[in-house]
Design an enzyme around this catalytic site. Structure first.
Site, short mmCIF file in Angstrom:
data_model
loop_
_atom_site.label_atom_id
_atom_site.label_comp_id
_atom_site.label_asym_id
_atom_site.label_seq_id
_atom_site.Cartn_x
_atom_site.Cartn_y
_atom_site.Cartn_z
N SER A 1 0.83 -1.21 0.00
CA SER A 1 0.00 0.00 0.00
C SER A 1 0.86 1.26 0.00
O SER A 1 2.00 1.25 0.47
CB SER A 1 -0.89 0.00 1.24
OG SER A 1 -1.53 1.25 1.40
N HIS B 1 -13.44 -3.10 -1.50
CA HIS B 1 -12.58 -2.66 -0.40
C HIS B 1 -12.95 -3.39 0.90
O HIS B 1 -12.82 -2.86 2.00
CB HIS B 1 -12.72 -1.14 -0.22
CG HIS B 1 -11.45 -0.45 0.20
ND1 HIS B 1 -10.70 0.33 -0.66
CD2 HIS B 1 -10.80 -0.40 1.37
CE1 HIS B 1 -9.67 0.83 -0.01
NE2 HIS B 1 -9.69 0.39 1.22
N LYS C 1 -8.36 -0.54 -9.25
CA LYS C 1 -8.97 -1.29 -8.15
C LYS C 1 -10.27 -0.64 -7.68
O LYS C 1 -10.32 0.58 -7.48
CB LYS C 1 -8.00 -1.37 -6.97
CG LYS C 1 -8.53 -2.12 -5.74
CD LYS C 1 -7.43 -2.33 -4.72
CE LYS C 1 -7.85 -3.22 -3.55
NZ LYS C 1 -8.44 -2.51 -2.44
N TYR D 1 -2.49 5.35 -3.78
CA TYR D 1 -3.56 6.28 -3.44
C TYR D 1 -3.15 7.58 -4.10
O TYR D 1 -2.14 8.17 -3.71
CB TYR D 1 -3.67 6.45 -1.93
CG TYR D 1 -4.51 5.39 -1.25
CD1 TYR D 1 -5.73 4.99 -1.79
CD2 TYR D 1 -4.10 4.81 -0.05
CE1 TYR D 1 -6.51 4.04 -1.17
CE2 TYR D 1 -4.88 3.85 0.57
CZ TYR D 1 -6.08 3.47 0.01
OH TYR D 1 -6.85 2.52 0.63
N THR E 1 -6.02 2.61 -6.74
CA THR E 1 -7.29 2.42 -6.04
C THR E 1 -8.22 3.60 -6.31
O THR E 1 -7.85 4.75 -6.09
CB THR E 1 -7.04 2.26 -4.52
OG1 THR E 1 -6.23 1.09 -4.34
CG2 THR E 1 -8.33 2.10 -3.74
C1 FNR Z 1 -7.63 -2.25 3.27
N1 FNR Z 1 -7.76 -2.14 1.90
C2 FNR Z 1 -6.94 -1.26 1.20
N2 FNR Z 1 -7.03 -1.18 -0.14
C3 FNR Z 1 -6.19 -0.38 -0.84
O1 FNR Z 1 -6.30 -0.32 -2.06
N3 FNR Z 1 -5.24 0.33 -0.18
C4 FNR Z 1 -5.09 0.31 1.17
O2 FNR Z 1 -4.22 0.95 1.74
C5 FNR Z 1 -6.01 -0.48 1.90
N4 FNR Z 1 -5.98 -0.50 3.25
C6 FNR Z 1 -6.76 -1.38 3.97
C7 FNR Z 1 -6.65 -1.45 5.36
C8 FNR Z 1 -7.36 -2.42 6.04
C9 FNR Z 1 -7.24 -2.50 7.52
C10 FNR Z 1 -8.17 -3.34 5.34
C11 FNR Z 1 -8.90 -4.45 6.08
C12 FNR Z 1 -8.31 -3.25 3.99
C13 FNR Z 1 -8.68 -3.02 1.16
C14 FNR Z 1 -8.00 -4.33 0.78
O3 FNR Z 1 -7.05 -4.12 -0.22
C15 FNR Z 1 -9.02 -5.35 0.27
O4 FNR Z 1 -9.76 -4.77 -0.76
C16 FNR Z 1 -9.96 -5.86 1.37
O5 FNR Z 1 -9.29 -6.07 2.58
C17 FNR Z 1 -10.62 -7.16 0.94
O6 FNR Z 1 -11.62 -7.54 1.82
P1 FNR Z 1 -11.42 -8.63 3.01
O7 FNR Z 1 -10.71 -9.81 2.44
O8 FNR Z 1 -10.60 -7.94 4.06
O9 FNR Z 1 -12.79 -8.91 3.43
#
Ligand code: FNR
Length: 388
Positions: A130, A285, A261, A154, A180
């Protein structure tokens, strides 16, 4: 590229014969319980929580229960091949680590991004790092050697900073950029609001910004000498509402493949392709951004159909190897783990995360063995049926 992922269970049973039990659980529910017990409450609630009443988050998981794999017998094949090709990279399996912006603070050493990179190296499971990280992308990038790392952007409102991040990622050896689209503003997250807690606003996970020349020039002084000013600047420039046209300057800034994404509908897929995207990432997400939404899995077939053969990455609600196989049968090229791997790393650090990835791969491999689908190419829509 045949790897016998399922043999992990023989290792576990073999250890049992010598009186050794697994150090970490193999199932999601146990990992979740352990992570809840070891993580400080402010980190736990940020990771475990989602948007609104968390209906979408739960629906993401429930959506997998509405599909069943149809067993096929008489195949006469002992080996499975889970390998896939993604942007010219030969990968041993279709599983990857989704970007998690607080991964850095989810391990006891507060270097969770490095833990993910190291576990990725040990298992062949690519990690998407990330933008929000405790260690600068050059440090995590250096860990990725045999197994590719991808960089998630981001997009900041300052284009020069965005280009700087893209070019740093390319120089650091990352193999693709994941942009994203669904998080230029944070969704309404009651758990975080009720505790008035947003880790980045307290200075966590901003290393990629604080180490960036353009960011430092914008601040006009070293972030270390003015942490409050640096955090304030970050909060002002964090989120650009990306338009399809923005893909043009992104394309011109890097030669890496670009994946978008957060795409869940066919017309957006077509716009992304027209704008020059190299891959589509179907995700909501993990239900963290918008509540009241469709489970991401329900959007997957439509996204795959519209992608016209472009790779489709998928995440949201994946909890185990069975879920991976279902997403593959619904057309995903590669399937991402989110919270499950964060919990595994929180519970057991690098070794715990490796154990989890090996468990997910073993479960997927053994399901494909038992149900008679020896390769990913066998997992077509014919292999899966709606059960409710
Ligand atoms: C994320 N996700 C996420 N996505 C992204 O593009 N950049 C990011 O920095 C983050 N940060 C983030 C923090 C936390 C704590 C979580 C749980 C998730 C989303 C991540 O990439 C992904 O899409 C989801 O976590 C998928 O869902 P599940 O498997 O957690 O249910």
């Amino acid at each position: 590229m045949t790897r016998r992922f399922g043999d992990f269970q023989n290792e576990i049973y073999g250890d049992g014969l010598r009186g050794r039990l697994p150090r970490y659980p193999v199932d999601f529910d146990s990992l979740e319980r352990t992570a809840a017990a070891v993580l400080p409450s402010w980190i736990w609630s940020y990771v475990a929580g989602g948007c609104g009443d968390e209906h979408t988050q739960r629906a993401n998981v429930a959506a997998f229960r509405k599909w069943g794999i149809v067993p096929r017998m008489g195949i006469g094949e002992y080996e499975r091949d889970l390998s896939v090709e993604l942007f010219g990279m030969a990968l041993p399996s279709p599983v990857f680590l989704a970007p998690v912006g607080v991964m850095g603070i989810c391990t006891g050493d507060f270097h969770g991004d490095l833990v993910a990179a190291r576990a990725s190296e040990r298992t062949g499971v690519p990690a998407i790092q990330s933008t929000l990280a405790m260690d600068p992308l050059e440090v995590t990038g250096a860990v990725h050697r045999r197994t590719p790392g991808l960089f998630q952007l981001y997009t900041p409102t300052d284009r020069e900073l965005a280009i700087s991040l893209l070019q740093r990622a390319e120089r650091a050896g990352y193999k693709a950029i994941v942009v994203t689209l669904d998080t230029w503003v944070t969704g309404w997250r009651p758990r975080d609001l009720n505790t008035a807690n947003f880790p980045q606003l307290r200075g966590w996970c901003l290393a990629n910004y604080f180490s960036d020349e353009r960011f430092r020039a914008m601040l006009g002084r070293a972030p270390e000498s003015d942490p409050a000013g640096a955090i304030h600047l970050w909060s002002r420039i964090f989120g650009k509402s990306v338009s399809w046209d923005d893909l043009t300057w992104m394309r011109e800034s890097t030669s890496l493949p670009i994946v978008v994404k957060g795409v869940c509908r066919s017309d957006d897929v077509r716009r992304a392709i027209d704008a020059g995207a190299d891959g589509i990432y179907c995700s909501n997400h993990g239900g963290r951004q918008a509540d009241g939404g469709l489970p991401a899995l329900d959007a997957l077939p439509e996204v795959v159909a519209a992608a016209r053969g472009l790779p489709v990455l998928f995440d949201s609600g994946v909890r185990n190897g069975t879920d991976v196989v279902k997403a593959l049968a619904l057309g995903a090229t590669a399937v991402g783990l989110g919270r499950s791997y964060v919990y595994a790393a929180a519970a057991g650090g690098e070794d715990g995360l490796v154990h989890h990835l090996r468990s997910v791969l073993a479960e997927a491999d053994l399901l494909m063995a038992v149900d008679g689908y020896p390769t990913i190419a066998d997992l077509t829509l014919d292999a899966i049926r709606r059960v409710v």
